[in-house]
Design an enzyme around this catalytic site. Structure first.
Site, PDB file in Angstrom:
ATOM      1  N   ASN A 287       0.845  -1.203   0.000  1.00 18.18           N
ATOM      2  CA  ASN A 287       0.000   0.000   0.000  1.00 18.18           C
ATOM      3  C   ASN A 287       0.876   1.247   0.000  1.00 18.18           C
ATOM      4  O   ASN A 287       2.101   1.147  -0.010  1.00 18.18           O
ATOM      5  CB  ASN A 287      -0.963  -0.030   1.197  1.00 18.18           C
ATOM      6  CG  ASN A 287      -0.219  -0.118   2.505  1.00 18.18           C
ATOM      7  OD1 ASN A 287       0.545   0.777   2.864  1.00 18.18           O
ATOM      8  ND2 ASN A 287      -0.396  -1.226   3.222  1.00 18.18           N
ATOM      9  N   ASP A 355      -4.278  -6.337   5.173  1.00 17.06           N
ATOM     10  CA  ASP A 355      -5.274  -7.189   5.837  1.00 17.06           C
ATOM     11  C   ASP A 355      -5.202  -8.627   5.349  1.00 17.06           C
ATOM     12  O   ASP A 355      -5.637  -9.535   6.035  1.00 17.06           O
ATOM     13  CB  ASP A 355      -6.682  -6.629   5.576  1.00 17.06           C
ATOM     14  CG  ASP A 355      -6.898  -5.324   6.317  1.00 17.06           C
ATOM     15  OD1 ASP A 355      -6.319  -5.182   7.412  1.00 17.06           O
ATOM     16  OD2 ASP A 355      -7.619  -4.445   5.815  1.00 17.06           O
ATOM     17  N   PRO A 385      -2.854 -11.729  10.660  1.00 19.04           N
ATOM     18  CA  PRO A 385      -3.132 -11.475  12.080  1.00 19.04           C
ATOM     19  C   PRO A 385      -3.357  -9.985  12.301  1.00 19.04           C
ATOM     20  O   PRO A 385      -2.734  -9.160  11.630  1.00 19.04           O
ATOM     21  CB  PRO A 385      -1.837 -11.931  12.776  1.00 19.04           C
ATOM     22  CG  PRO A 385      -0.789 -11.915  11.721  1.00 19.04           C
ATOM     23  CD  PRO A 385      -1.482 -12.202  10.426  1.00 19.04           C
ATOM     24  N   ASP A 386      -4.272  -9.650  13.199  1.00 20.71           N
ATOM     25  CA  ASP A 386      -4.473  -8.237  13.548  1.00 20.71           C
ATOM     26  C   ASP A 386      -3.580  -7.932  14.750  1.00 20.71           C
ATOM     27  O   ASP A 386      -3.852  -8.351  15.877  1.00 20.71           O
ATOM     28  CB  ASP A 386      -5.950  -7.961  13.863  1.00 20.71           C
ATOM     29  CG  ASP A 386      -6.211  -6.472  13.957  1.00 20.71           C
ATOM     30  OD1 ASP A 386      -5.410  -5.766  14.616  1.00 20.71           O
ATOM     31  OD2 ASP A 386      -7.200  -6.004  13.371  1.00 20.71           O
ATOM     32  N   ILE A 387      -2.515  -7.212  14.490  1.00 21.94           N
ATOM     33  CA  ILE A 387      -1.477  -6.996  15.511  1.00 21.94           C
ATOM     34  C   ILE A 387      -2.034  -6.156  16.664  1.00 21.94           C
ATOM     35  O   ILE A 387      -1.851  -6.477  17.836  1.00 21.94           O
ATOM     36  CB  ILE A 387      -0.243  -6.320  14.873  1.00 21.94           C
ATOM     37  CG1 ILE A 387       0.293  -7.221  13.749  1.00 21.94           C
ATOM     38  CG2 ILE A 387       0.830  -6.039  15.912  1.00 21.94           C
ATOM     39  CD1 ILE A 387       1.278  -6.567  12.825  1.00 21.94           C
ATOM     40  N   PHE A 404      -4.276   3.507  14.881  1.00 20.09           N
ATOM     41  CA  PHE A 404      -4.606   4.509  13.868  1.00 20.09           C
ATOM     42  C   PHE A 404      -5.728   3.944  13.012  1.00 20.09           C
ATOM     43  O   PHE A 404      -5.686   2.763  12.648  1.00 20.09           O
ATOM     44  CB  PHE A 404      -3.394   4.802  12.974  1.00 20.09           C
ATOM     45  CG  PHE A 404      -2.515   5.886  13.515  1.00 20.09           C
ATOM     46  CD1 PHE A 404      -1.662   5.634  14.579  1.00 20.09           C
ATOM     47  CD2 PHE A 404      -2.535   7.158  12.972  1.00 20.09           C
ATOM     48  CE1 PHE A 404      -0.858   6.627  15.100  1.00 20.09           C
ATOM     49  CE2 PHE A 404      -1.729   8.167  13.477  1.00 20.09           C
ATOM     50  CZ  PHE A 404      -0.889   7.900  14.545  1.00 20.09           C
ATOM     51  N   LYS A 422     -10.960  -3.318  18.791  1.00 18.73           N
ATOM     52  CA  LYS A 422      -9.544  -3.704  18.946  1.00 18.73           C
ATOM     53  C   LYS A 422      -9.055  -3.485  20.377  1.00 18.73           C
ATOM     54  O   LYS A 422      -7.861  -3.662  20.651  1.00 18.73           O
ATOM     55  CB  LYS A 422      -8.692  -2.919  17.952  1.00 18.73           C
ATOM     56  CG  LYS A 422      -9.120  -3.147  16.499  1.00 18.73           C
ATOM     57  CD  LYS A 422      -8.023  -2.892  15.513  1.00 18.73           C
ATOM     58  CE  LYS A 422      -8.534  -3.044  14.088  1.00 18.73           C
ATOM     59  NZ  LYS A 422      -7.482  -3.332  13.137  1.00 18.73           N
TER      60      LYS A 422
HETATM   61  N1  CTP Z   1      -3.773  -3.176  12.284  1.00 20.40           N
HETATM   62  C1  CTP Z   1      -2.957  -4.182  12.756  1.00 20.40           C
HETATM   63  N2  CTP Z   1      -2.945  -5.383  12.108  1.00 20.40           N
HETATM   64  C2  CTP Z   1      -3.726  -5.605  11.033  1.00 20.40           C
HETATM   65  C3  CTP Z   1      -4.548  -4.570  10.535  1.00 20.40           C
HETATM   66  C4  CTP Z   1      -4.547  -3.356  11.196  1.00 20.40           C
HETATM   67  O1  CTP Z   1      -2.254  -3.980  13.734  1.00 20.40           O
HETATM   68  N3  CTP Z   1      -3.683  -6.765  10.437  1.00 20.40           N
HETATM   69  C5  CTP Z   1      -3.802  -1.908  13.015  1.00 20.40           C
HETATM   70  C6  CTP Z   1      -3.222  -0.734  12.267  1.00 20.40           C
HETATM   71  O2  CTP Z   1      -1.837  -0.583  12.528  1.00 20.40           O
HETATM   72  C7  CTP Z   1      -4.020   0.418  12.824  1.00 20.40           C
HETATM   73  C8  CTP Z   1      -5.370  -0.198  13.156  1.00 20.40           C
HETATM   74  O3  CTP Z   1      -5.142  -1.587  13.254  1.00 20.40           O
HETATM   75  O4  CTP Z   1      -3.489   0.882  14.045  1.00 20.40           O
HETATM   76  C9  CTP Z   1      -6.467   0.048  12.176  1.00 20.40           C
HETATM   77  O5  CTP Z   1      -6.040  -0.242  10.864  1.00 20.40           O
HETATM   78  P1  CTP Z   1      -7.041  -0.066   9.640  1.00 20.40           P
HETATM   79  O6  CTP Z   1      -6.351  -0.492   8.396  1.00 20.40           O
HETATM   80  O7  CTP Z   1      -7.648   1.309   9.680  1.00 20.40           O
HETATM   81  O8  CTP Z   1      -8.206  -1.061  10.057  1.00 20.40           O
HETATM   82  P2  CTP Z   1      -8.534  -2.510   9.670  1.00 20.40           P
HETATM   83  O9  CTP Z   1      -8.585  -3.320  10.927  1.00 20.40           O
HETATM   84  O10 CTP Z   1      -7.621  -3.002   8.618  1.00 20.40           O
HETATM   85  O11 CTP Z   1     -10.019  -2.369   9.155  1.00 20.40           O
HETATM   86  P3  CTP Z   1     -10.586  -1.919   7.728  1.00 20.40           P
HETATM   87  O12 CTP Z   1      -9.460  -2.071   6.732  1.00 20.40           O
HETATM   88  O13 CTP Z   1     -11.714  -2.843   7.515  1.00 20.40           O
HETATM   89  O14 CTP Z   1     -11.030  -0.494   7.895  1.00 20.40           O
END
Ligand code: CTP
Length: 480
Positions: A287, A355, A385-387, A404, A422
């Site tokens: 991205n 994602d 994984p969502d960190i 963020f 989260k």
């Molecule tokens: N984040 C993370 N790990 C992921 C996706 C997101 O840690 N796999 C964290 C980002 O660093 C940020 C926050 O989650 O602090 C939100 O990221 P964002 O891209 O806005 O949200 P998403 O969870 O990806 O949701 P969406 O794309 O559906 O808006």
């Protein structure tokens, strides 16, 4: 934030004895204090109350911005704006020094220009003096200057010496310790940090002589910003192009401003930049994240004394001074690096984590399907994984967890929901994707800080200013 009337509320709070003491002095609640911090300024009646309270406690305070000149124990803190000695070298990029000076002033720094003889072939001392409102120095042996301000005093008065463009010749002279003009004499005499922004032809940059000089300067603690890849003035493409004025000004700001060490003893993890997910051995999903916001936050937390681990996807930015950088490519690697850096008091997830990743990334290059039965290429994606969310649920959850939210629509609604989903303390929300207001790659940002109880809207500001303000705001959370 207007640099001229920005009030450092954290320093004032510390001087008054903490957040509760400040609330008592002002007769207000916690949310009013948060609002002042968010704005970076206070109304006039609050300013005079703070002024009276500080002076009653024996502090000498400037009336305009409430900066503390001298404490009751006569411990001093800098009252004046930090001073940047801007040494302008003789290269075509010299004209960018003018724009950089302007940007540094915007960040609340005072700038005094020094030009080498060859810089005079590209810009005039008059233009530097007019822009900085200060005399521009160019002659080591000018008696008037020596009478007014000797070269040693000039060198010592700086909070940072910035050299731009740092030409191959200037770097070589500095590395060999020559003192044959005012610029090199200052570089030898100063005790302030030095930041150089090299600019030269790519072949000169790659030459072993320059590489050796760079190494010598780095070993002596000289900070470097750039050069970057791209078109150079001589028409050749490669590494040698000077960093952009906004980036140089931001790096100068981070190095020059002596901040109170309010986060000393605290540990912080910052994620930044994009993640890159391979499709095959030559293609990937990524991205537009530049990493600028996360890097600025890491730098400004470190500037306040925190011990910072910056976990970064691939970006072109140099590691900020005093920050431990761990470089990663994929979301899985980022998560592993975050887990390895735990425990921490603070975690800020500024990375734009992909994602999705490709279920089975190929080790070889994917070939186009056979045209006779081409049904389009299908990639199977699986969720990364969502960190941030996993930090929110961790046994080792940092005391302050910040995410963020980059949203294209319904920013407040989406980011508020994301904060609770989260389980983080603050969600910093901004709108991305508007054609007339790019955030990715830009030097500016404007955000809302969403906590469980309040929403603060911060004005548009430089990412560096935002990072500084966030570091100040984080400090408040840890003050008793
Ligand atoms: N984040 C993370 N790990 C992921 C996706 C997101 O840690 N796999 C964290 C980002 O660093 C940020 C926050 O989650 O602090 C939100 O990221 P964002 O891209 O806005 O949200 P998403 O969870 O990806 O949701 P969406 O794309 O559906 O808006």
């Amino acid at each position: 934030m207007t640099p001229t009337n920005h009030v450092d509320l954290t320093a004032i709070m510390t001087a008054l004895g903490g957040r509760q003491a400040m609330q008592d002095v002002l007769g207000v609640g916690a949310s009013a204090i948060s609002n002042y911090v968010a704005r970076g300024s206070v109304p006039t009646h609050v300013r005079s109350k703070l002024y009276n309270a500080l002076t009653a406690r024996g502090y000498q305070v400037r009336l305009d911005d409430l900066s503390i000149i001298c404490g009751p124990d006569a411990a001093t803190s800098p009252a004046a704006k930090p001073m940047i000695l801007l040494i302008i070298g003789g290269g075509i990029a010299a004209y960018k020094a003018l724009e950089t000076a302007r940007q540094m002033q915007r960040l609340g720094l005072d700038v005094t220009g020094v030009m080498t003889k060859s810089a005079g072939q590209f810009i005039t001392p008059l233009s530097v003096a007019a822009l900085t409102n200060q005399k521009c120095y160019d002659d080591l042996f000018s008696l008037t200057d020596e009478a007014e301000m000797g070269h040693i005093r000039l060198a010592r008065s700086a909070d940072l010496v910035l050299v731009m463009p740092a030409t191959a010749n200037l770097m070589a002279r500095a590395a060999s310790g020559l003192a044959d003009d005012l610029a090199t004499t200052i570089l030898l005499a100063t005790t302030a940090p030095i930041l150089m922004a090299p600019a030269m032809n790519p072949a000169m940059w790659a030459h072993p002589a320059t590489v050796a000089n760079l190494e010598v300067l780095r070993q002596r603690g000289v900070h470097m910003i750039g050069p970057t890849e791209g078109d150079t003035a001589c028409g050749e493409i490669g590494s040698g192009r000077m960093s952009e004025p906004a980036d140089i000004a931001a790096a100068a700001f981070e190095l020059a401003v002596k901040r109170p060490q309010t986060l000393a003893g605290k540990t912080a993890i910052v994620t930044a930049g994009p993640t890159v997910e391979p499709i095959d051995s030559v293609r990937f999903i990524a991205n537009h994240s530049s990493g600028k916001q996360g890097y600025a936050i890491a730098a400004l937390l470190a500037a306040r004394g925190a011990s910072v681990t910056l976990i970064s996807g691939p970006v072109t930015l140099p590691a900020p001074a005093g920050v431990k950088r761990v470089s990663v490519q994929t979301a899985a690697q980022m998560q592993a690096a975050v887990n390895a850096a735990l425990p921490a008091d603070i975690a800020i997830c500024a990375a734009a984590v992909a994602d999705w990743r490709v279920a089975e990334a190929r080790h070889a290059k994917l070939k186009k399907p056979d045209h006779q039965n081409a049904a389009g290429m299908q990639l199977t994606l699986i969720e990364n994984p969502d960190i941030l969310a996993s930090l929110g649920q961790s046994d080792q959850r940092p005391k302050l967890l910040i995410g963020f939210a980059a949203e294209t629509e319904d920013v407040l609604e989406n980011a508020t929901a994301k904060r609770s989903r989260k389980q983080c303390d603050w969600m910093i929300a901004n709108q991305v994707g508007a054609a007339d207001d790019p955030v990715f790659g830009s030097d500016q940002n404007h955000i809302m800080l969403i906590s469980e109880t309040a929403v603060e809207t911060w004005p548009r500001m430089l990412k560096t200013e935002l990072a500084d303000k966030l570091a100040e705001r984080i400090t408040m959370e840890f003050l008793t």
